[in-house]
Structures are given as C-alpha cells and as structure tokens.
Design an enzyme around this catalytic site. Structure first.
Site, PDB file in Angstrom:
ATOM      1  N   LYS A  91       0.821  -1.214   0.000  1.00  0.00           N
ATOM      2  CA  LYS A  91       0.000   0.000   0.000  1.00  0.00           C
ATOM      3  C   LYS A  91       0.859   1.270   0.000  1.00  0.00           C
ATOM      4  O   LYS A  91       2.078   1.217   0.235  1.00  0.00           O
ATOM      5  CB  LYS A  91      -0.941  -0.039   1.204  1.00  0.00           C
ATOM      6  CG  LYS A  91      -1.945  -1.216   1.150  1.00  0.00           C
ATOM      7  CD  LYS A  91      -2.988  -1.100   2.253  1.00  0.00           C
ATOM      8  CE  LYS A  91      -3.957  -2.278   2.194  1.00  0.00           C
ATOM      9  NZ  LYS A  91      -5.074  -2.099   3.171  1.00  0.00           N
ATOM     10  N   PHE A 109     -15.876   2.384   6.810  1.00  0.00           N
ATOM     11  CA  PHE A 109     -14.500   2.817   6.510  1.00  0.00           C
ATOM     12  C   PHE A 109     -14.211   2.921   5.014  1.00  0.00           C
ATOM     13  O   PHE A 109     -13.089   3.244   4.612  1.00  0.00           O
ATOM     14  CB  PHE A 109     -13.495   1.868   7.171  1.00  0.00           C
ATOM     15  CG  PHE A 109     -13.648   0.400   6.778  1.00  0.00           C
ATOM     16  CD1 PHE A 109     -13.142  -0.077   5.583  1.00  0.00           C
ATOM     17  CD2 PHE A 109     -14.290  -0.497   7.629  1.00  0.00           C
ATOM     18  CE1 PHE A 109     -13.272  -1.416   5.232  1.00  0.00           C
ATOM     19  CE2 PHE A 109     -14.432  -1.835   7.279  1.00  0.00           C
ATOM     20  CZ  PHE A 109     -13.920  -2.299   6.068  1.00  0.00           C
ATOM     21  N   ARG A 168      -1.191 -14.385   4.421  1.00  0.00           N
ATOM     22  CA  ARG A 168      -1.920 -13.784   5.548  1.00  0.00           C
ATOM     23  C   ARG A 168      -1.142 -13.936   6.853  1.00  0.00           C
ATOM     24  O   ARG A 168      -1.139 -13.041   7.702  1.00  0.00           O
ATOM     25  CB  ARG A 168      -3.327 -14.366   5.647  1.00  0.00           C
ATOM     26  CG  ARG A 168      -4.182 -13.940   4.442  1.00  0.00           C
ATOM     27  CD  ARG A 168      -5.591 -14.455   4.484  1.00  0.00           C
ATOM     28  NE  ARG A 168      -6.414 -13.784   5.484  1.00  0.00           N
ATOM     29  CZ  ARG A 168      -6.948 -12.566   5.327  1.00  0.00           C
ATOM     30  NH1 ARG A 168      -6.724 -11.876   4.223  1.00  0.00           N
ATOM     31  NH2 ARG A 168      -7.694 -12.041   6.266  1.00  0.00           N
ATOM     32  N   GLU A 218      -9.416 -11.050  -7.672  1.00  0.00           N
ATOM     33  CA  GLU A 218      -8.470  -9.943  -7.488  1.00  0.00           C
ATOM     34  C   GLU A 218      -7.296 -10.030  -8.460  1.00  0.00           C
ATOM     35  O   GLU A 218      -6.821  -9.005  -8.953  1.00  0.00           O
ATOM     36  CB  GLU A 218      -7.962  -9.933  -6.036  1.00  0.00           C
ATOM     37  CG  GLU A 218      -9.057  -9.550  -5.041  1.00  0.00           C
ATOM     38  CD  GLU A 218      -8.576  -9.518  -3.603  1.00  0.00           C
ATOM     39  OE1 GLU A 218      -9.406  -9.200  -2.742  1.00  0.00           O
ATOM     40  OE2 GLU A 218      -7.391  -9.803  -3.343  1.00  0.00           O
ATOM     41  N   TYR A 278     -12.306  -2.614  -4.173  1.00  0.00           N
ATOM     42  CA  TYR A 278     -12.823  -2.813  -2.820  1.00  0.00           C
ATOM     43  C   TYR A 278     -14.356  -2.802  -2.781  1.00  0.00           C
ATOM     44  O   TYR A 278     -14.946  -2.538  -1.722  1.00  0.00           O
ATOM     45  CB  TYR A 278     -12.262  -1.749  -1.885  1.00  0.00           C
ATOM     46  CG  TYR A 278     -10.852  -2.031  -1.396  1.00  0.00           C
ATOM     47  CD1 TYR A 278     -10.574  -3.173  -0.648  1.00  0.00           C
ATOM     48  CD2 TYR A 278      -9.805  -1.143  -1.646  1.00  0.00           C
ATOM     49  CE1 TYR A 278      -9.298  -3.437  -0.170  1.00  0.00           C
ATOM     50  CE2 TYR A 278      -8.518  -1.399  -1.178  1.00  0.00           C
ATOM     51  CZ  TYR A 278      -8.276  -2.540  -0.441  1.00  0.00           C
ATOM     52  OH  TYR A 278      -7.015  -2.795   0.040  1.00  0.00           O
ATOM     53  N   THR A 329      -5.140  -7.410  10.485  1.00  0.00           N
ATOM     54  CA  THR A 329      -5.489  -6.183   9.751  1.00  0.00           C
ATOM     55  C   THR A 329      -5.102  -4.932  10.533  1.00  0.00           C
ATOM     56  O   THR A 329      -4.563  -3.980   9.973  1.00  0.00           O
ATOM     57  CB  THR A 329      -7.011  -6.156   9.469  1.00  0.00           C
ATOM     58  OG1 THR A 329      -7.368  -7.366   8.794  1.00  0.00           O
ATOM     59  CG2 THR A 329      -7.393  -4.965   8.613  1.00  0.00           C
ATOM     60  N   ASN A 379      -2.030   0.173   6.614  1.00  0.00           N
ATOM     61  CA  ASN A 379      -1.587  -1.104   7.193  1.00  0.00           C
ATOM     62  C   ASN A 379      -0.667  -1.894   6.255  1.00  0.00           C
ATOM     63  O   ASN A 379      -0.613  -3.111   6.317  1.00  0.00           O
ATOM     64  CB  ASN A 379      -2.787  -1.928   7.684  1.00  0.00           C
ATOM     65  CG  ASN A 379      -3.666  -2.439   6.556  1.00  0.00           C
ATOM     66  OD1 ASN A 379      -3.540  -2.008   5.428  1.00  0.00           O
ATOM     67  ND2 ASN A 379      -4.537  -3.375   6.872  1.00  0.00           N
ATOM     68  N   ARG A 439       2.804  -6.284   9.089  1.00  0.00           N
ATOM     69  CA  ARG A 439       2.045  -5.151   9.633  1.00  0.00           C
ATOM     70  C   ARG A 439       2.606  -4.705  10.984  1.00  0.00           C
ATOM     71  O   ARG A 439       2.655  -3.504  11.270  1.00  0.00           O
ATOM     72  CB  ARG A 439       0.563  -5.508   9.720  1.00  0.00           C
ATOM     73  CG  ARG A 439      -0.091  -5.425   8.323  1.00  0.00           C
ATOM     74  CD  ARG A 439      -1.415  -6.098   8.297  1.00  0.00           C
ATOM     75  NE  ARG A 439      -2.168  -5.848   7.078  1.00  0.00           N
ATOM     76  CZ  ARG A 439      -3.166  -6.635   6.659  1.00  0.00           C
ATOM     77  NH1 ARG A 439      -3.511  -7.697   7.367  1.00  0.00           N
ATOM     78  NH2 ARG A 439      -3.806  -6.351   5.547  1.00  0.00           N
ATOM     79  N   HIS A 485      -2.082  -5.510   1.473  1.00  0.00           N
ATOM     80  CA  HIS A 485      -3.353  -6.228   1.291  1.00  0.00           C
ATOM     81  C   HIS A 485      -3.022  -7.628   0.797  1.00  0.00           C
ATOM     82  O   HIS A 485      -2.066  -7.812   0.041  1.00  0.00           O
ATOM     83  CB  HIS A 485      -4.226  -5.523   0.244  1.00  0.00           C
ATOM     84  CG  HIS A 485      -5.377  -6.381  -0.217  1.00  0.00           C
ATOM     85  ND1 HIS A 485      -6.547  -6.476   0.482  1.00  0.00           N
ATOM     86  CD2 HIS A 485      -5.499  -7.225  -1.279  1.00  0.00           C
ATOM     87  CE1 HIS A 485      -7.350  -7.340  -0.132  1.00  0.00           C
ATOM     88  NE2 HIS A 485      -6.738  -7.808  -1.206  1.00  0.00           N
TER      89      HIS A 485
HETATM   90  P1  CMP Z   1      -7.352  -4.798   3.319  1.00  0.00           P
HETATM   91  O1  CMP Z   1      -6.841  -6.186   3.524  1.00  0.00           O
HETATM   92  O2  CMP Z   1      -6.745  -4.023   2.221  1.00  0.00           O
HETATM   93  O3  CMP Z   1      -8.951  -4.850   3.075  1.00  0.00           O
HETATM   94  C1  CMP Z   1      -9.798  -3.774   3.395  1.00  0.00           C
HETATM   95  C2  CMP Z   1      -9.103  -2.691   4.178  1.00  0.00           C
HETATM   96  O4  CMP Z   1      -9.952  -1.808   4.867  1.00  0.00           O
HETATM   97  C3  CMP Z   1      -8.256  -3.323   5.266  1.00  0.00           C
HETATM   98  O5  CMP Z   1      -7.141  -3.964   4.683  1.00  0.00           O
HETATM   99  C4  CMP Z   1      -7.958  -2.088   6.126  1.00  0.00           C
HETATM  100  O6  CMP Z   1      -6.810  -1.371   5.682  1.00  0.00           O
HETATM  101  C5  CMP Z   1      -9.175  -1.198   5.895  1.00  0.00           C
HETATM  102  N1  CMP Z   1      -9.999  -1.031   7.098  1.00  0.00           N
HETATM  103  C6  CMP Z   1     -10.226   0.107   7.745  1.00  0.00           C
HETATM  104  N2  CMP Z   1     -11.014  -0.083   8.803  1.00  0.00           N
HETATM  105  C7  CMP Z   1     -11.310  -1.408   8.854  1.00  0.00           C
HETATM  106  C8  CMP Z   1     -12.078  -2.244   9.729  1.00  0.00           C
HETATM  107  N3  CMP Z   1     -12.732  -1.748  10.780  1.00  0.00           N
HETATM  108  N4  CMP Z   1     -12.146  -3.571   9.455  1.00  0.00           N
HETATM  109  C9  CMP Z   1     -11.504  -4.087   8.373  1.00  0.00           C
HETATM  110  N5  CMP Z   1     -10.765  -3.344   7.511  1.00  0.00           N
HETATM  111  C10 CMP Z   1     -10.659  -2.016   7.756  1.00  0.00           C
END
Ligand code: CMP
Length: 140
Positions: A10, A58, A86, A127, A50, A92, A113, A103, A116
């Site tokens: 990211k 969010f 993962r 994806e 997304y 996350t 973070n 992370r 992805h």
């Molecule tokens: P990612 O794996 O890219 O998928 C969705 C993204 O939303 C996640 O990583 C986070 O960076 C972002 N995000 C922000 N707030 C939340 C939340 N409460 N729960 C999950 N993802 C979140």
C-alpha cells in the site's frame, strides 16, 4: 495445494521505501513473485477493487488512502500461498498483529496497514484477474 494470491504493497509502505524488505519476506517464506506492477490507482479503480466493502463505514477513508500514492501489486504463488501470505502480513489492525509480521513491523494504522492480501481462493481469482491478464503471469 499450490495456490496464487494477490498482494498489494500500500501507499504507506511504498512511501517508506520497504518494497524490497517486504518482497524478501515473501521469498523467504517460499512464495514466488510471478507478476508485479506499480500503479497509482484512480478513485474508480480503488472503488471497484474494494467493492465488497462499499457499505462499510470505513470505505471512503480506505479508497482515499489507497489513491494517496503509488502501490506495488503482485501475484504470489506457492504452497498454501493465500494462508501463508496472511500469516506473513499479520492482523489487519497493526496493533493486534503478531511480532515479526509485516504489519507489526511496517504499518501505522488500520488504514495505513502496509499490505493487502486475498482472503480466500475465490477472492484471489477475482483480485488477480482485476489487475493482471493471464498472459502476464509468469509461473515456473
Ligand atoms: P485490506 O486487507 O486491504 O482490506 C480492506 C481494508 O480496509 C483493510 O485492509 C484495512 O486497511 C481497511 N480497514 C479500515 N477499517 C477497517 C475495519 N474496521 N475492518 C476491516 N478493515 C478495515
């Protein structure tokens, strides 16, 4: 099983100049990078990627963060690549990520973070197809 997964480094991690350190973790875990490209996503691309999160509170912040700078997008291939990636990424929310994960080491917040990774085989296929035509995957 031999799997493929989509990974995105990211904007926060690209800005920190840690693409190589993150690639080393993939390779150190036995994952092969079989496709990669850098891109600065448009708002509509980020919204489409997304789309599953469209109704989440969010969503707007997620999209604006993902278009705040260039990202590095790659396809990883290997045994259980989806779960392995993962595990390497960690939770996350970086505050909850285990020590030694990407992370925990590179991320600042739940939005910024660092990475992805696809969460399941079905989403990985969708994806990967979103960013790469099949002919641009260089499997061994
Ligand atoms: P990612 O794996 O890219 O998928 C969705 C993204 O939303 C996640 O990583 C986070 O960076 C972002 N995000 C922000 N707030 C939340 C939340 N409460 N729960 C999950 N993802 C979140």
């Amino acid at each position: 099983a031999l799997e493929r997964t989509l990974s995105i480094i990211k904007p926060d991690a690209v800005a920190k100049n840690v693409i190589g350190q993150i690639y080393s973790r993939f390779e150190g875990a036995g994952l092969r990078i079989i496709a990669s490209r850098m891109a600065h996503l448009s708002k509509s691309e980020a919204e489409a990627f997304y789309a599953v999160h469209k109704e989440r509170p969010f969503f707007k912040d997620l999209v604006s963060f993902m278009i705040s700078g260039p990202v590095m997008i790659q396809v990883l291939e290997g045994e259980d690549a989806i779960a392995m990636n993962r595990r390497l990424m960690g939770a996350t929310d970086p505050k909850k990520a285990d020590a030694g994960t990407i992370r925990a080491d590179f991320a600042d917040s739940i939005d910024a973070n660092a990475v992805h990774g696809s969460d399941a085989a079905e989403t990985a296929a969708v994806e990967i197809a979103f960013f790469f035509a099949g002919m641009n995957l260089y499997s061994r």
